[in-house]
Design an enzyme around this catalytic site. Structure first.
Site, PDB file in Angstrom:
ATOM      1  N   ILE A 152      -6.284  -6.172   0.936  1.00 44.60           N
ATOM      2  CA  ILE A 152      -5.562  -5.609  -0.197  1.00 44.60           C
ATOM      3  C   ILE A 152      -4.472  -6.599  -0.590  1.00 44.60           C
ATOM      4  O   ILE A 152      -3.827  -7.207   0.267  1.00 44.60           O
ATOM      5  CB  ILE A 152      -4.922  -4.251   0.158  1.00 44.60           C
ATOM      6  CG1 ILE A 152      -5.982  -3.287   0.701  1.00 44.60           C
ATOM      7  CG2 ILE A 152      -4.226  -3.660  -1.058  1.00 44.60           C
ATOM      8  CD1 ILE A 152      -7.070  -2.910  -0.279  1.00 44.60           C
ATOM      9  N   TYR A 180      -2.916  -6.967  16.394  1.00 50.03           N
ATOM     10  CA  TYR A 180      -2.820  -6.078  15.238  1.00 50.03           C
ATOM     11  C   TYR A 180      -3.965  -5.067  15.248  1.00 50.03           C
ATOM     12  O   TYR A 180      -3.745  -3.861  15.060  1.00 50.03           O
ATOM     13  CB  TYR A 180      -2.857  -6.906  13.953  1.00 50.03           C
ATOM     14  CG  TYR A 180      -2.906  -6.100  12.685  1.00 50.03           C
ATOM     15  CD1 TYR A 180      -1.770  -5.452  12.203  1.00 50.03           C
ATOM     16  CD2 TYR A 180      -4.090  -5.973  11.957  1.00 50.03           C
ATOM     17  CE1 TYR A 180      -1.813  -4.707  11.027  1.00 50.03           C
ATOM     18  CE2 TYR A 180      -4.146  -5.233  10.790  1.00 50.03           C
ATOM     19  CZ  TYR A 180      -3.000  -4.598  10.324  1.00 50.03           C
ATOM     20  OH  TYR A 180      -3.057  -3.863   9.176  1.00 50.03           O
ATOM     21  N   ILE A 195       0.827  -1.198   0.000  1.00 51.74           N
ATOM     22  CA  ILE A 195       0.000   0.000   0.000  1.00 51.74           C
ATOM     23  C   ILE A 195       0.865   1.253   0.000  1.00 51.74           C
ATOM     24  O   ILE A 195       0.587   2.216  -0.718  1.00 51.74           O
ATOM     25  CB  ILE A 195      -0.948  -0.015   1.219  1.00 51.74           C
ATOM     26  CG1 ILE A 195      -2.005  -1.122   1.048  1.00 51.74           C
ATOM     27  CG2 ILE A 195      -1.628   1.333   1.392  1.00 51.74           C
ATOM     28  CD1 ILE A 195      -2.896  -1.304   2.257  1.00 51.74           C
ATOM     29  N   LYS A 241      -3.694  -0.912  15.554  1.00 47.68           N
ATOM     30  CA  LYS A 241      -4.258  -0.024  14.543  1.00 47.68           C
ATOM     31  C   LYS A 241      -5.383   0.835  15.115  1.00 47.68           C
ATOM     32  O   LYS A 241      -5.599   1.980  14.687  1.00 47.68           O
ATOM     33  CB  LYS A 241      -4.769  -0.836  13.352  1.00 47.68           C
ATOM     34  CG  LYS A 241      -3.667  -1.408  12.481  1.00 47.68           C
ATOM     35  CD  LYS A 241      -2.877  -0.314  11.781  1.00 47.68           C
ATOM     36  CE  LYS A 241      -1.922  -0.846  10.742  1.00 47.68           C
ATOM     37  NZ  LYS A 241      -1.203   0.230  10.012  1.00 47.68           N
ATOM     38  N   SER A 295      -4.941   2.769   8.775  1.00 54.13           N
ATOM     39  CA  SER A 295      -5.386   1.878   9.838  1.00 54.13           C
ATOM     40  C   SER A 295      -5.786   0.534   9.220  1.00 54.13           C
ATOM     41  O   SER A 295      -5.071   0.004   8.371  1.00 54.13           O
ATOM     42  CB  SER A 295      -6.543   2.521  10.605  1.00 54.13           C
ATOM     43  OG  SER A 295      -7.022   1.691  11.634  1.00 54.13           O
ATOM     44  N   SER A 296      -6.928   0.011   9.590  1.00 54.13           N
ATOM     45  CA  SER A 296      -7.355  -1.292   9.078  1.00 54.13           C
ATOM     46  C   SER A 296      -8.836  -1.498   9.346  1.00 54.13           C
ATOM     47  O   SER A 296      -9.382  -0.983  10.343  1.00 54.13           O
ATOM     48  CB  SER A 296      -6.560  -2.407   9.762  1.00 54.13           C
ATOM     49  OG  SER A 296      -7.088  -3.682   9.431  1.00 54.13           O
ATOM     50  N   THR A 321      -1.310  -7.597  -0.978  1.00 58.40           N
ATOM     51  CA  THR A 321       0.057  -7.224  -0.627  1.00 58.40           C
ATOM     52  C   THR A 321       0.761  -8.421   0.001  1.00 58.40           C
ATOM     53  O   THR A 321       0.134  -9.443   0.306  1.00 58.40           O
ATOM     54  CB  THR A 321       0.082  -6.063   0.388  1.00 58.40           C
ATOM     55  OG1 THR A 321      -0.465  -6.519   1.642  1.00 58.40           O
ATOM     56  CG2 THR A 321      -0.714  -4.871  -0.116  1.00 58.40           C
TER      57      THR A 321
END
Length: 262
Positions: free
Chosen positions: A201, A168, A21, A172, A154-155, A203
């Site tokens: 996403i 995680y 990202i 975030k 963030s997420s 990645t």
């Protein structure tokens, strides 16, 4: 607004910009005319590839190498940023007004469910995903011109339950709270502060979730568009928040998940 020149004259720093990202964001901001500091923690080769690609496309960029999650990380990032900026601009810009856009994109994952979590991994999550952005903003504000932009990546995990990523999500979630507080504090300077919450996403970070065609299809099906997101899907929203078009938006969490789990 012509996006090709929307950020001309602006200076940006994107953390974690060597891949994923962050890379997509750096490339998009450069296409819009910004001079971009491409931060990396470990892979200099990847960051230099991003910088080279931006320059080949006619954009402006320079590498910024410094590891996050270690003592003095924010100081190290901005020491490298200042040095790179002076070299890139041949001394035309000093540290006093050398930044318009900070994108906190760097992050680490892989915590697992609470029963499998260990203190070392938890501490690493907090150090990179929450503590580093906090002190990067502190350093950035000494350089940021009025009317600047702080954009935190963030997420979706802070708004949906993902039990296999609890540490995680907690780390975030700290960014979401920081965004609210900073938006209130910095409004007087015309600085906007916003958070983006990506969903799945494509990645390296979530490659483990896409190991089989079946797993990939299951992830895609969670979006109303029946596909996995691309870095550009996030980068385009960052570009909007970095531009003057977003001047009346601050303190917000923007869900950029493709309608995941609606």
């Amino acid at each position: 607004m012509d996006t090709k020149c929307a950020l001309t004259g602006k200076i940006a720093l994107v953390t974690g910009a060597g891949r994923g990202i962050g890379r997509g964001i750096a490339e998009r901001l450069a296409r819009d005319g910004a001079l971009v500091g491409v931060h990396y923690g470990h892979s200099e080769t990847a960051a230099l590839e991003v910088v080279a690609g931006i320059r080949e496309d006619g954009g402006l960029a320079f590498p910024v190498g410094a590891e996050l999650g270690v003592p003095g990380d924010a100081d190290a990032v901005f020491a490298a940023f200042d040095a790179g900026l002076l070299e890139q601009t041949e001394g035309a810009v000093d540290a006093g007004g050398s930044l318009d856009i900070l994108v906190n994109s760097a992050g680490v994952s892989g915590s697992g469910p609470i029963g499998e979590s260990v203190p070392e991994v938890f501490d690493r999550m907090i150090a990179v995903n929450a503590k580093a952005p906090f002190f990067l903003v502190q350093q950035a504000l000494r350089r940021m011109r009025d009317g600047g932009r702080v954009i935190n990546i963030s997420s979706l995990a802070t708004r949906r339950a993902f039990p296999d990523s609890v540490a995680y999500a907690m780390s975030k979630g700290a960014l979401d709270t920081m965004t609210l507080c900073l938006a209130k504090e910095l409004g007087g300077r015309g600085i906007t502060v916003n958070t983006i919450g990506p969903g799945f996403i494509e990645t390296d970070m979530n490659a483990r979730r896409r190991k089989t065609p079946q797993a990939r299809a299951a992830l895609a099906a969670r979006s109303v568009f029946d596909r996995i997101g691309r870095p550009s899907d996030v980068a385009d929203v960052v570009a909007f928040l970095a531009s003057d078009d977003s001047r009346w938006i601050t303190g917000q969490y923007l869900d950029v998940s493709g309608g995941t789990d609606l």
